[in-house]
Scaffold this motif. Sequence first.
Motif, PDB file in Angstrom:
ATOM      1  N   TRP A   1       0.870  -1.373   0.141  1.00  0.00           N
ATOM      2  CA  TRP A   1      -0.048  -0.081  -0.440  1.00  0.00           C
ATOM      3  C   TRP A   1       0.512   1.500  -0.016  1.00  0.00           C
ATOM      4  O   TRP A   1       2.239   1.241   0.223  1.00  0.00           O
ATOM      5  CB  TRP A   1      -0.599   0.245   1.542  1.00  0.00           C
ATOM      6  N   ARG A   2       0.212   2.554  -0.548  1.00  0.00           N
ATOM      7  CA  ARG A   2       1.213   3.519  -0.405  1.00  0.00           C
ATOM      8  C   ARG A   2       0.531   4.184   0.702  1.00  0.00           C
ATOM      9  O   ARG A   2      -0.115   3.682   1.342  1.00  0.00           O
ATOM     10  CB  ARG A   2       0.030   4.496  -1.485  1.00  0.00           C
ATOM     11  N   PRO A   3       1.178   5.023   1.350  1.00  0.00           N
ATOM     12  CA  PRO A   3       1.104   5.630   2.452  1.00  0.00           C
ATOM     13  C   PRO A   3      -0.374   6.107   2.099  1.00  0.00           C
ATOM     14  O   PRO A   3      -0.759   5.788   3.674  1.00  0.00           O
ATOM     15  CB  PRO A   3       1.779   6.811   2.808  1.00  0.00           C
ATOM     16  N   THR A   4      -0.816   6.865   1.373  1.00  0.00           N
ATOM     17  CA  THR A   4      -2.032   7.739   1.524  1.00  0.00           C
ATOM     18  C   THR A   4      -3.488   6.164   1.886  1.00  0.00           C
ATOM     19  O   THR A   4      -4.552   6.262   2.079  1.00  0.00           O
ATOM     20  CB  THR A   4      -2.693   8.482   0.531  1.00  0.00           C
ATOM     21  N   HIS A   5      -3.027   4.879   1.095  1.00  0.00           N
ATOM     22  CA  HIS A   5      -3.355   3.908   1.192  1.00  0.00           C
ATOM     23  C   HIS A   5      -3.417   2.674   2.324  1.00  0.00           C
ATOM     24  O   HIS A   5      -4.835   2.228   2.810  1.00  0.00           O
ATOM     25  CB  HIS A   5      -3.979   3.628  -0.861  1.00  0.00           C
ATOM     26  N   ASP A   6      -3.023   2.594   3.209  1.00  0.00           N
ATOM     27  CA  ASP A   6      -1.857   2.139   4.677  1.00  0.00           C
ATOM     28  C   ASP A   6      -2.905   2.289   5.116  1.00  0.00           C
ATOM     29  O   ASP A   6      -3.407   3.363   5.770  1.00  0.00           O
ATOM     30  CB  ASP A   6      -0.933   2.989   4.665  1.00  0.00           C
ATOM     31  N   PRO A   7      -4.079   0.946   5.491  1.00  0.00           N
ATOM     32  CA  PRO A   7      -4.496   0.945   7.087  1.00  0.00           C
ATOM     33  C   PRO A   7      -4.188   1.382   7.681  1.00  0.00           C
ATOM     34  O   PRO A   7      -5.120   2.090   8.719  1.00  0.00           O
ATOM     35  CB  PRO A   7      -5.614  -0.516   6.907  1.00  0.00           C
ATOM     36  N   GLN A   8      -3.427   1.664   8.199  1.00  0.00           N
ATOM     37  CA  GLN A   8      -2.224   1.199   9.704  1.00  0.00           C
ATOM     38  C   GLN A   8      -2.315   2.708   9.425  1.00  0.00           C
ATOM     39  O   GLN A   8      -1.742   3.575  10.926  1.00  0.00           O
ATOM     40  CB  GLN A   8      -0.990   1.012   9.459  1.00  0.00           C
ATOM     41  N   ILE A   9      -1.614   3.722   8.889  1.00  0.00           N
ATOM     42  CA  ILE A   9      -1.186   5.571   8.814  1.00  0.00           C
ATOM     43  C   ILE A   9      -2.006   6.108   8.328  1.00  0.00           C
ATOM     44  O   ILE A   9      -1.461   7.255   8.376  1.00  0.00           O
ATOM     45  CB  ILE A   9       0.279   5.131   8.789  1.00  0.00           C
ATOM     46  N   GLY A  10      -2.986   5.226   6.829  1.00  0.00           N
ATOM     47  CA  GLY A  10      -3.198   6.252   6.274  1.00  0.00           C
ATOM     48  C   GLY A  10      -3.681   7.431   7.248  1.00  0.00           C
ATOM     49  O   GLY A  10      -4.236   8.481   6.399  1.00  0.00           O
ATOM     50  N   HIS A  11      -4.112   7.420   7.338  1.00  0.00           N
ATOM     51  CA  HIS A  11      -5.312   8.647   8.657  1.00  0.00           C
ATOM     52  C   HIS A  11      -4.592   9.408   9.007  1.00  0.00           C
ATOM     53  O   HIS A  11      -4.879  10.594   9.313  1.00  0.00           O
ATOM     54  CB  HIS A  11      -6.416   7.748   9.564  1.00  0.00           C
ATOM     55  N   LEU A  12      -3.531   9.222   9.144  1.00  0.00           N
ATOM     56  CA  LEU A  12      -2.345  10.241  10.010  1.00  0.00           C
ATOM     57  C   LEU A  12      -1.629  11.342   8.741  1.00  0.00           C
ATOM     58  O   LEU A  12      -0.810  11.941   9.585  1.00  0.00           O
ATOM     59  CB  LEU A  12      -0.758   9.143  10.679  1.00  0.00           C
ATOM     60  N   VAL A  13      -1.428  10.377   7.697  1.00  0.00           N
ATOM     61  CA  VAL A  13      -0.625  10.954   5.885  1.00  0.00           C
ATOM     62  C   VAL A  13      -1.085  12.378   6.082  1.00  0.00           C
ATOM     63  O   VAL A  13      -2.687  12.151   5.894  1.00  0.00           O
ATOM     64  CB  VAL A  13      -0.539  10.330   5.616  1.00  0.00           C
ATOM     65  N   ASP A  14      -0.365  13.173   5.436  1.00  0.00           N
ATOM     66  CA  ASP A  14      -0.695  14.751   5.587  1.00  0.00           C
ATOM     67  C   ASP A  14      -1.342  15.008   3.636  1.00  0.00           C
ATOM     68  O   ASP A  14      -0.611  14.808   3.254  1.00  0.00           O
ATOM     69  CB  ASP A  14      -0.027  15.524   5.668  1.00  0.00           C
ATOM     70  N   VAL A  15      -2.280  14.473   3.577  1.00  0.00           N
ATOM     71  CA  VAL A  15      -2.274  14.612   2.250  1.00  0.00           C
ATOM     72  C   VAL A  15      -3.124  15.995   1.566  1.00  0.00           C
ATOM     73  O   VAL A  15      -3.648  17.314   2.435  1.00  0.00           O
ATOM     74  CB  VAL A  15      -4.190  13.874   1.664  1.00  0.00           C
ATOM     75  N   VAL A  16      -2.053  16.193   0.447  1.00  0.00           N
ATOM     76  CA  VAL A  16      -2.109  18.066   0.286  1.00  0.00           C
ATOM     77  C   VAL A  16      -3.289  17.879  -1.223  1.00  0.00           C
ATOM     78  O   VAL A  16      -2.844  16.918  -2.531  1.00  0.00           O
ATOM     79  CB  VAL A  16      -1.101  18.291  -0.749  1.00  0.00           C
ATOM     80  N   ASN A  17      -4.640  18.897  -1.199  1.00  0.00           N
ATOM     81  CA  ASN A  17      -5.652  18.670  -2.326  1.00  0.00           C
ATOM     82  C   ASN A  17      -6.506  17.393  -3.187  1.00  0.00           C
ATOM     83  O   ASN A  17      -6.098  17.226  -4.264  1.00  0.00           O
ATOM     84  CB  ASN A  17      -4.253  19.862  -3.592  1.00  0.00           C
ATOM     85  N   ASP A  18      -5.480  16.379  -1.769  1.00  0.00           N
ATOM     86  CA  ASP A  18      -6.704  15.073  -2.002  1.00  0.00           C
ATOM     87  C   ASP A  18      -6.079  14.315  -2.945  1.00  0.00           C
ATOM     88  O   ASP A  18      -6.542  13.614  -3.845  1.00  0.00           O
ATOM     89  CB  ASP A  18      -8.088  15.289  -2.391  1.00  0.00           C
ATOM     90  N   TYR A  19      -4.303  14.856  -2.995  1.00  0.00           N
ATOM     91  CA  TYR A  19      -3.871  13.803  -3.883  1.00  0.00           C
ATOM     92  C   TYR A  19      -3.362  12.567  -2.859  1.00  0.00           C
ATOM     93  O   TYR A  19      -2.762  12.812  -2.109  1.00  0.00           O
ATOM     94  CB  TYR A  19      -2.340  14.596  -4.490  1.00  0.00           C
ATOM     95  N   ARG A  20      -3.814  11.359  -3.436  1.00  0.00           N
ATOM     96  CA  ARG A  20      -2.924   9.963  -2.791  1.00  0.00           C
ATOM     97  C   ARG A  20      -2.684   8.940  -3.722  1.00  0.00           C
ATOM     98  O   ARG A  20      -2.091   8.452  -3.150  1.00  0.00           O
ATOM     99  CB  ARG A  20      -5.362   9.336  -2.515  1.00  0.00           C
ATOM    100  N   GLY A  21      -3.023   9.131  -5.191  1.00  0.00           N
ATOM    101  CA  GLY A  21      -1.868   8.155  -6.075  1.00  0.00           C
ATOM    102  C   GLY A  21      -2.592   6.958  -5.875  1.00  0.00           C
ATOM    103  O   GLY A  21      -3.836   7.442  -5.947  1.00  0.00           O
ATOM    104  N   GLY A  22      -1.918   6.261  -7.163  1.00  0.00           N
ATOM    105  CA  GLY A  22      -2.909   4.725  -7.156  1.00  0.00           C
ATOM    106  C   GLY A  22      -2.538   4.404  -5.636  1.00  0.00           C
ATOM    107  O   GLY A  22      -2.171   4.389  -4.724  1.00  0.00           O
ATOM    108  N   SER A  23      -3.405   3.250  -5.648  1.00  0.00           N
ATOM    109  CA  SER A  23      -3.149   2.175  -4.601  1.00  0.00           C
ATOM    110  C   SER A  23      -1.635   1.627  -4.199  1.00  0.00           C
ATOM    111  O   SER A  23      -1.444   1.746  -2.428  1.00  0.00           O
ATOM    112  CB  SER A  23      -4.386   0.781  -4.309  1.00  0.00           C
TER     113      SER A  23
END
Length: 232
Positions: free
Chosen positions: A86-108
């Motif tokens: 998983w990318r960090p932005t999609h990681d179930p463990q830390i995804g909610h902690l990642v600072d996302v910019v303009n809702d940019y998350r990338g692929g899975s």
Amino acid sequence: MNELIQFDKELLLMLNGSDSVFLDGVVLVLTNAKTWIPLYLSLLYVVIRNNINWRTIFLVIASAALLVLLAGTVDDEIVKPLVARWRPTHDPQIGHLVDVVNDYRGGSYGFFSAHASNTFSVALFFSLLVRSRELTFGLVSYSLVNCWTRMYLGVHYPGDITVGLLWGAIVATSVYFLFLYVNGRWVGNRRYSSPGLTSSGYTYRSVHVVTGVLLITLVYALVRGYLSLHAE
């Protein structure tokens, strides 16, 4: 391995994001592949400007295409789906902690970073080809800046970046030696000794064009970042 993975996640959270709208805007510009089109065109100019033989020009262009195929396409189409990290932005463990910019998350999936492998393969290949310290510094900086933007945006772990850089180095070195072999059979590889030329026969003036484009690109990103402060 679990401890290493956990450290990778903790390091990412240290490097990810900021409270600066200006920096967010700069990073979004620098991470966009379209931003670097002038750089690629300037490298093409250097190749055409310094090679009379069209076989060599064709080989350099073909080598660049092979870099993209091996460094980026193999990663995106084979490695990422196979490893399925998983990318960090999609990681179930830390995804909610990642600072996302303009809702940019990338692929899975994010292992490994195609930005890192693509940019570093280009940087290393052309550094080996041209043999200029100025160009090497500029291109390696371009690659590392791209790597930093991916961690800032939270779409790659440092481990993804590290493996991407290693793969990019392997691809660039392999393609370069293949280029030398084929070009040597077609044209002949030569060494040059002149105050105005690198050891591989490229003019320092043409190298200045590439570094100039890099500086202009950075200024462009900074201006875009400044304008983002005043955007509605």
